[in-house]
Design a protein around this motif. Structure first.
Motif, PDB file in Angstrom:
ATOM      1  N   ALA A 291     -21.882  -2.298 -11.563  1.00  0.00           N
ATOM      2  CA  ALA A 291     -20.791  -1.638 -10.842  1.00  0.00           C
ATOM      3  C   ALA A 291     -19.884  -0.873 -11.799  1.00  0.00           C
ATOM      4  O   ALA A 291     -19.326   0.161 -11.434  1.00  0.00           O
ATOM      5  CB  ALA A 291     -19.983  -2.680 -10.067  1.00  0.00           C
ATOM      6  N   ALA A 292     -19.733  -1.385 -13.008  1.00  0.00           N
ATOM      7  CA  ALA A 292     -18.877  -0.708 -13.980  1.00  0.00           C
ATOM      8  C   ALA A 292     -19.543   0.531 -14.563  1.00  0.00           C
ATOM      9  O   ALA A 292     -18.858   1.435 -15.049  1.00  0.00           O
ATOM     10  CB  ALA A 292     -18.499  -1.682 -15.095  1.00  0.00           C
ATOM     11  N   PHE A 293     -20.871   0.561 -14.545  1.00  0.00           N
ATOM     12  CA  PHE A 293     -21.620   1.698 -15.085  1.00  0.00           C
ATOM     13  C   PHE A 293     -22.646   2.155 -14.054  1.00  0.00           C
ATOM     14  O   PHE A 293     -23.852   2.023 -14.251  1.00  0.00           O
ATOM     15  CB  PHE A 293     -22.320   1.306 -16.393  1.00  0.00           C
ATOM     16  N   PRO A 294     -22.182   2.699 -12.926  1.00  0.00           N
ATOM     17  CA  PRO A 294     -23.100   3.014 -11.813  1.00  0.00           C
ATOM     18  C   PRO A 294     -24.139   4.071 -12.151  1.00  0.00           C
ATOM     19  O   PRO A 294     -25.175   4.140 -11.491  1.00  0.00           O
ATOM     20  CB  PRO A 294     -22.160   3.490 -10.700  1.00  0.00           C
ATOM     21  N   ASN A 295     -23.876   4.908 -13.140  1.00  0.00           N
ATOM     22  CA  ASN A 295     -24.811   5.991 -13.448  1.00  0.00           C
ATOM     23  C   ASN A 295     -25.874   5.592 -14.454  1.00  0.00           C
ATOM     24  O   ASN A 295     -26.721   6.405 -14.813  1.00  0.00           O
ATOM     25  CB  ASN A 295     -24.045   7.204 -13.980  1.00  0.00           C
ATOM     26  N   LEU A 296     -25.825   4.338 -14.934  1.00  0.00           N
ATOM     27  CA  LEU A 296     -26.803   3.903 -15.921  1.00  0.00           C
ATOM     28  C   LEU A 296     -27.917   3.110 -15.259  1.00  0.00           C
ATOM     29  O   LEU A 296     -27.688   2.330 -14.329  1.00  0.00           O
ATOM     30  CB  LEU A 296     -26.131   3.038 -16.998  1.00  0.00           C
ATOM     31  N   ALA A 297     -29.108   3.289 -15.775  1.00  0.00           N
ATOM     32  CA  ALA A 297     -30.262   2.551 -15.277  1.00  0.00           C
ATOM     33  C   ALA A 297     -30.207   1.114 -15.785  1.00  0.00           C
ATOM     34  O   ALA A 297     -29.689   0.852 -16.871  1.00  0.00           O
ATOM     35  CB  ALA A 297     -31.552   3.206 -15.753  1.00  0.00           C
ATOM     36  N   PRO A 298     -30.722   0.164 -15.003  1.00  0.00           N
ATOM     37  CA  PRO A 298     -30.823  -1.202 -15.510  1.00  0.00           C
ATOM     38  C   PRO A 298     -31.577  -1.216 -16.840  1.00  0.00           C
ATOM     39  O   PRO A 298     -32.593  -0.541 -17.005  1.00  0.00           O
ATOM     40  CB  PRO A 298     -31.625  -1.914 -14.409  1.00  0.00           C
ATOM     41  N   GLY A 299     -31.048  -1.963 -17.791  1.00  0.00           N
ATOM     42  CA  GLY A 299     -31.662  -2.006 -19.113  1.00  0.00           C
ATOM     43  C   GLY A 299     -31.125  -0.979 -20.080  1.00  0.00           C
ATOM     44  O   GLY A 299     -31.417  -1.027 -21.276  1.00  0.00           O
ATOM     45  N   ALA A 300     -30.329  -0.009 -19.590  1.00  0.00           N
ATOM     46  CA  ALA A 300     -29.709   0.967 -20.493  1.00  0.00           C
ATOM     47  C   ALA A 300     -28.759   0.242 -21.433  1.00  0.00           C
ATOM     48  O   ALA A 300     -28.248  -0.845 -21.122  1.00  0.00           O
ATOM     49  CB  ALA A 300     -28.972   2.035 -19.701  1.00  0.00           C
ATOM     50  N   LEU A 301     -28.495   0.839 -22.570  1.00  0.00           N
ATOM     51  CA  LEU A 301     -27.664   0.198 -23.574  1.00  0.00           C
ATOM     52  C   LEU A 301     -26.195   0.516 -23.334  1.00  0.00           C
ATOM     53  O   LEU A 301     -25.816   1.654 -23.069  1.00  0.00           O
ATOM     54  CB  LEU A 301     -28.084   0.661 -24.974  1.00  0.00           C
ATOM     55  N   VAL A 302     -25.373  -0.514 -23.456  1.00  0.00           N
ATOM     56  CA  VAL A 302     -23.941  -0.388 -23.233  1.00  0.00           C
ATOM     57  C   VAL A 302     -23.209  -0.827 -24.498  1.00  0.00           C
ATOM     58  O   VAL A 302     -23.513  -1.875 -25.068  1.00  0.00           O
ATOM     59  CB  VAL A 302     -23.489  -1.254 -22.038  1.00  0.00           C
ATOM     60  N   GLY A 303     -22.254  -0.019 -24.933  1.00  0.00           N
ATOM     61  CA  GLY A 303     -21.532  -0.313 -26.162  1.00  0.00           C
ATOM     62  C   GLY A 303     -20.603  -1.501 -26.026  1.00  0.00           C
ATOM     63  O   GLY A 303     -19.913  -1.663 -25.017  1.00  0.00           O
ATOM     64  N   GLN A 304     -20.611  -2.330 -27.043  1.00  0.00           N
ATOM     65  CA  GLN A 304     -19.695  -3.462 -27.135  1.00  0.00           C
ATOM     66  C   GLN A 304     -18.935  -3.326 -28.452  1.00  0.00           C
ATOM     67  O   GLN A 304     -19.541  -3.230 -29.505  1.00  0.00           O
ATOM     68  CB  GLN A 304     -20.465  -4.783 -27.122  1.00  0.00           C
ATOM     69  N   PHE A 305     -17.625  -3.314 -28.382  1.00  0.00           N
ATOM     70  CA  PHE A 305     -16.769  -3.237 -29.559  1.00  0.00           C
ATOM     71  C   PHE A 305     -16.812  -1.838 -30.205  1.00  0.00           C
ATOM     72  O   PHE A 305     -17.809  -1.126 -30.111  1.00  0.00           O
ATOM     73  CB  PHE A 305     -17.145  -4.281 -30.615  1.00  0.00           C
ATOM     74  N   GLY A 306     -15.730  -1.495 -30.843  1.00  0.00           N
ATOM     75  CA  GLY A 306     -15.673  -0.352 -31.732  1.00  0.00           C
ATOM     76  C   GLY A 306     -16.106   0.973 -31.134  1.00  0.00           C
ATOM     77  O   GLY A 306     -15.902   1.278 -29.957  1.00  0.00           O
ATOM     78  N   VAL A 307     -16.724   1.776 -31.988  1.00  0.00           N
ATOM     79  CA  VAL A 307     -17.127   3.137 -31.622  1.00  0.00           C
ATOM     80  C   VAL A 307     -18.154   3.118 -30.491  1.00  0.00           C
ATOM     81  O   VAL A 307     -18.107   3.962 -29.584  1.00  0.00           O
ATOM     82  CB  VAL A 307     -17.690   3.870 -32.856  1.00  0.00           C
ATOM     83  N   GLU A 308     -19.086   2.196 -30.520  1.00  0.00           N
ATOM     84  CA  GLU A 308     -20.113   2.136 -29.467  1.00  0.00           C
ATOM     85  C   GLU A 308     -19.472   1.967 -28.092  1.00  0.00           C
ATOM     86  O   GLU A 308     -19.959   2.518 -27.100  1.00  0.00           O
ATOM     87  CB  GLU A 308     -21.080   0.982 -29.736  1.00  0.00           C
ATOM     88  N   ARG A 309     -18.390   1.220 -28.016  1.00  0.00           N
ATOM     89  CA  ARG A 309     -17.714   1.031 -26.727  1.00  0.00           C
ATOM     90  C   ARG A 309     -16.782   2.191 -26.420  1.00  0.00           C
ATOM     91  O   ARG A 309     -16.760   2.696 -25.290  1.00  0.00           O
ATOM     92  CB  ARG A 309     -16.927  -0.290 -26.731  1.00  0.00           C
ATOM     93  N   ALA A 310     -15.995   2.627 -27.410  1.00  0.00           N
ATOM     94  CA  ALA A 310     -15.015   3.685 -27.173  1.00  0.00           C
ATOM     95  C   ALA A 310     -15.674   4.985 -26.744  1.00  0.00           C
ATOM     96  O   ALA A 310     -15.116   5.738 -25.945  1.00  0.00           O
ATOM     97  CB  ALA A 310     -14.167   3.896 -28.431  1.00  0.00           C
ATOM     98  N   TRP A 311     -16.868   5.262 -27.262  1.00  0.00           N
ATOM     99  CA  TRP A 311     -17.571   6.505 -26.960  1.00  0.00           C
ATOM    100  C   TRP A 311     -18.828   6.242 -26.136  1.00  0.00           C
ATOM    101  O   TRP A 311     -19.802   6.981 -26.218  1.00  0.00           O
ATOM    102  CB  TRP A 311     -17.896   7.245 -28.261  1.00  0.00           C
TER     103      TRP A 311
END
Length: 760
Positions: A291-311
């Motif tokens: 629900a938080a990332f409706p445009n991403l396919a299941p299994g897509a990578l989501v950033g946690q912490f730092g630059v990966e999350r901010a961008w």
């Protein structure tokens, strides 16, 4: 169960409806009008049917079906369309629209064939057109009616076949350092390295543990958990190696360890987990995150912490999707539309990849040699979870060149299908605060590093001259309550309390004389109790740094207003005596300390900090470039800046008064000039936090770098932070590494705690 029943129903209906659609004679009224309606009337019926579809008016659509088509119930008809639209995930205005191809319509007796295009706006497929669709209408006693089958939803949707939307994760964008070197990249072949404990080639695990700790920048004490498994057939993943590192390091590792190298393809970070808390890492999108990332396919990578999350939005790209018609046994009947995945944008950082790695190596190496390292991980004698941080800034630009936090976490522990013992390892990471960025996400008292600000405030305000002397003898009667305050040197074993003697203001900074600075605090308090806060803020302490992409804590430099608001009491002289030496309620980040040091080094402005330099697709103009921001002028008198610098430089070079001169013994000052300040902070335990800040550059030129190091629950800053900082400076300039202090191998001795003192 409901879906399977619906599929069977549609399968049975399809056969009947296909027959109906192909036989006008079966469904045409026996007493059809002698003057049948025109082809234009058929087009109007088709238009009404399609307009009702665009509005979701399934009742009107159902009312336009031919008699034989009514074999399907209104509920099943509506459900068939709703299921298709749910699969499509339509959204927005005009999510469905049509265009009738008038030049391709035709009539064959009592049957009309209408050609049209149908356009859909799908959240996952984007906008696409299903062209050249066919609708058949039959002439009935009620006029033209739609000879409907499930293939009117999509051609090929018959015989039990189903409409399927398959989504494809995109290739995530790369992360580069300031020199265009890879920091993070998707789908890279690498090896998970597993320690097998059944035997050790040397007969003992010690050499193996040391080699692995050095290779993966880990604390050797953490490997003790594997010692009880010696001789048993167990395996534990301890790190990852890139192909070239695997080829270079495997021979030496195999000489002392029995290892298994498991090939894998993952998003790989240079060095396995470089700058994990700053760069961040990714985890596969979980069901509860959809629900938080409706445009991403299941299994897509989501950033946690730092630059990966901010961008995340820029790095993630856009998932691809295919709309298919597929039979129950998995055969694809038709591909209706395919949207290819769009690769994510690349992010370019200010970090220097090699310097970042060497900063992490310096901290890990220190922990593996120092006598204060066993305090980590809640050792029995301390029950403390400790760590360290180091920040290196470009003095001229404010670029963050390195930002290291120890201990660190490994991204692979969160990966689906990981070889790590995920639950145990992740639990240990949180227990050790390995996912916390000690440089930006925690606040600490600054200790004697605060004396840089206190010196500037005393001289710039006119309260003291740089040449003004006081006698530093180790004790002072408190002007607040009459207690005897003891300087750190008063408690130093085998040290004459009068060692410092008569010293001026810049020498007080060099020697870190608490007595002198307590007198400074008393005088400044009498002039304006908020002066220290004002100068601290001017030098970047107790205010956000403005760093992008990371947590940016404000911190605290207390003054009467803060004390009244937060502690409900009046300000006293004793509060100033605490603030002037960086104790009490003073709370700053390591990043703030580095920024303050950079400001002193350039002498003119408080630099704006930058981590992300630009973002964009390869070979295209960037979609983001770090904005040019006007730096805040320091507004300090030039002679004050020079006095502070002199005091800091003599911390390194003055062999009598300089608190870090012994750390830099043998340093070639003619090659690289280093100026710094030590600090030691009472932690509420027997084990203080050790600070060291410095700037370095070529002689007679604007310094190149500013550095701040904090080592938690350790010893004095001169004994902990300074040796680590020296090694990082050596790495920056390509100098040979000096050995760490020999006494680090000696038993740890608890330091005495001076009254109100910030230590050296």
């Amino acid at each position: 169960m409901l879906m399977r029943q619906l599929a069977r129903l549609l399968h049975n209906l399809a056969a009947l409806l296909l027959v109906a659609a192909c036989s006008a004679v079966d469904v045409a009224a026996p007493n059809a009008p002698t003057v049948p309606p025109s082809l234009g009337d058929a087009v109007n019926t088709a238009r009404a049917f399609l307009e009702a579809w665009t509005k979701g008016d399934f009742n009107t659509m159902y009312g336009l079906l031919s008699p034989r088509s009514l074999v399907i119930s209104r509920e099943a008809f509506t459900a068939a369309y709703q299921q298709a639209e749910q699969t499509l995930n339509l959204f927005g205005e005009n999510a469905k629209r049509f265009r009738i191809l008038d030049d391709q319509t035709q009539r064959q007796g009592n049957t009309a064939i209408i050609r049209y295009d149908m356009t859909f706006k799908s959240r996952f497929l984007g906008e696409f057109t299903d062209s050249g669709r066919t609708m058949r209408l039959l002439l009935t006693d009620r006029g033209w009616r739609v000879a409907w089958s499930t293939m009117d939803i999509f051609e090929g949707l018959a015989g039990g076949a189903q409409l399927v939307l398959e989504r494809t994760p995109p290739l995530r964008g790369n992360i580069y350092d300031r020199n265009g070197k890879i920091i993070a990249q998707d789908d890279v072949p690498n090896y998970a390295v597993r320690l097998l404990t059944r035997q050790y080639p040397t007969g003992s695990p010690d050499a193996c543990f040391r080699a692995l700790a050095e290779t993966f920048r880990l604390y050797i004490g953490d490997f003790e958990q594997y010692r009880p498994f010696t001789g048993q057939d167990f395996g534990f993943t301890v790190g990852t190696l890139f192909q070239s590192d695997y080829e270079a390091l495997r021979p030496s590792l195999d000489r002392v360890c029995l290892l298994q190298y498991v090939p894998q393809r993952t998003r790989f970070y240079y060095g396995g987990n470089i700058a994990a808390q700053t760069v961040g890492f990714v985890t596969p999108l979980q069901a509860d995150q959809q629900a938080a990332f409706p445009n991403l396919a299941p299994g897509a990578l989501v950033g946690q912490f730092g630059v990966e999350r901010a961008w995340q939005e820029q790095l993630s790209g856009e998932s691809g999707a295919e709309l298919l018609i597929r039979t129950a046994d998995g055969v694809t009947v038709r591909t209706i539309h395919r949207k290819p995945p769009v690769r994510g944008q690349d992010v370019h950082l200010s970090l220097d990849r090699e310097l970042q790695l060497k900063a992490e190596q310096a901290i890990a190496a220190a922990y593996n040699e120092a006598n204060w390292a066993p305090l980590r991980n809640g050792a029995a004698q301390a029950r403390l979870v400790t760590g360290a941080a180091a920040v290196v800034l470009d003095v001229k630009t404010g670029d963050v060149l390195a930002l290291a936090s120890f201990p660190s976490a490994h991204p692979d522990a969160w990966r689906i299908g990981t070889t790590w013992d995920a639950a145990e390892v992740i639990g240990r990471y949180f227990a050790q605060r390995a996912v916390v960025n000690h440089a930006t996400e925690e606040l600490y008292a600054l200790g004697s590093v605060m004396k840089i600000v206190s010196t500037a405030a005393a001289a710039d305000s006119g309260a003291f001259r740089m040449t003004e002397t006081r006698f530093c003898n180790g004790t002072l009667k408190s002007p607040d309550d009459g207690r005897i305050l003891t300087d750190w040197i008063y408690l130093e074993p085998n040290r004459d309390p009068n060692y410092h003697g008569e010293i001026n203001l810049h020498q007080a900074l060099t020697s870190s004389c608490d007595i002198y600075f307590w007198l400074v605090g008393e005088k400044l308090n009498s002039l304006n109790p908020s002066l220290l806060k004002q100068y601290a803020n001017k030098l970047g302490l107790g205010v956000p740094t403005g760093i992008d992409s990371l947590v940016d804590l404000e911190g605290v430099i207390p003054d009467p207003d803060w004390t009244r608001a937060n502690e409900g009491r009046a300000w006293g002289v004793g509060d100033s005596l605490n603030v002037v030496i960086g104790q009490g309620n003073v709370k700053v980040t390591v990043l703030q300390a580095a920024r303050m040091t950079a400001a002193i080094a350039n002498g003119e402005v408080l630099p704006n900090l930058t981590l992300v330099k630009k973002v964009g697709y390869p070979g295209q103009p960037p979609t983001y470039v770090a904005p040019e921001r006007e730096a805040q002028p320091l507004g300090l008198k030039p002679e004050v800046i020079e006095g502070v610098r002199l005091g800091m430089c003599e911390v390194i070079s003055d062999t009598k008064l300089g608190t870090a001169s012994w750390v830099f013994a043998g340093w070639d000052h003619a090659r690289v000039k280093v100026c710094g300040k030590t600090g030691t902070v009472q932690s509420g335990t027997l084990y203080p936090h050790g600070w060291f800040v410095a700037y370095a550059g070529l002689p007679n030129q604007t310094p190149d770098i500013a550095i701040a190091v904090l080592v938690l629950y350790s010893r004095e800053g001169s004994e902990t932070g300074a040796p680590i900082a020296r090694r990082i400076i050596e790495a920056y300039y390509g100098l040979p590494y000096a050995p760490f202090p020999r006494y680090w191998a000696d038993p740890y001795e608890v330091l005495p705690t001076p009254g109100l003192s910030g230590g050296q």
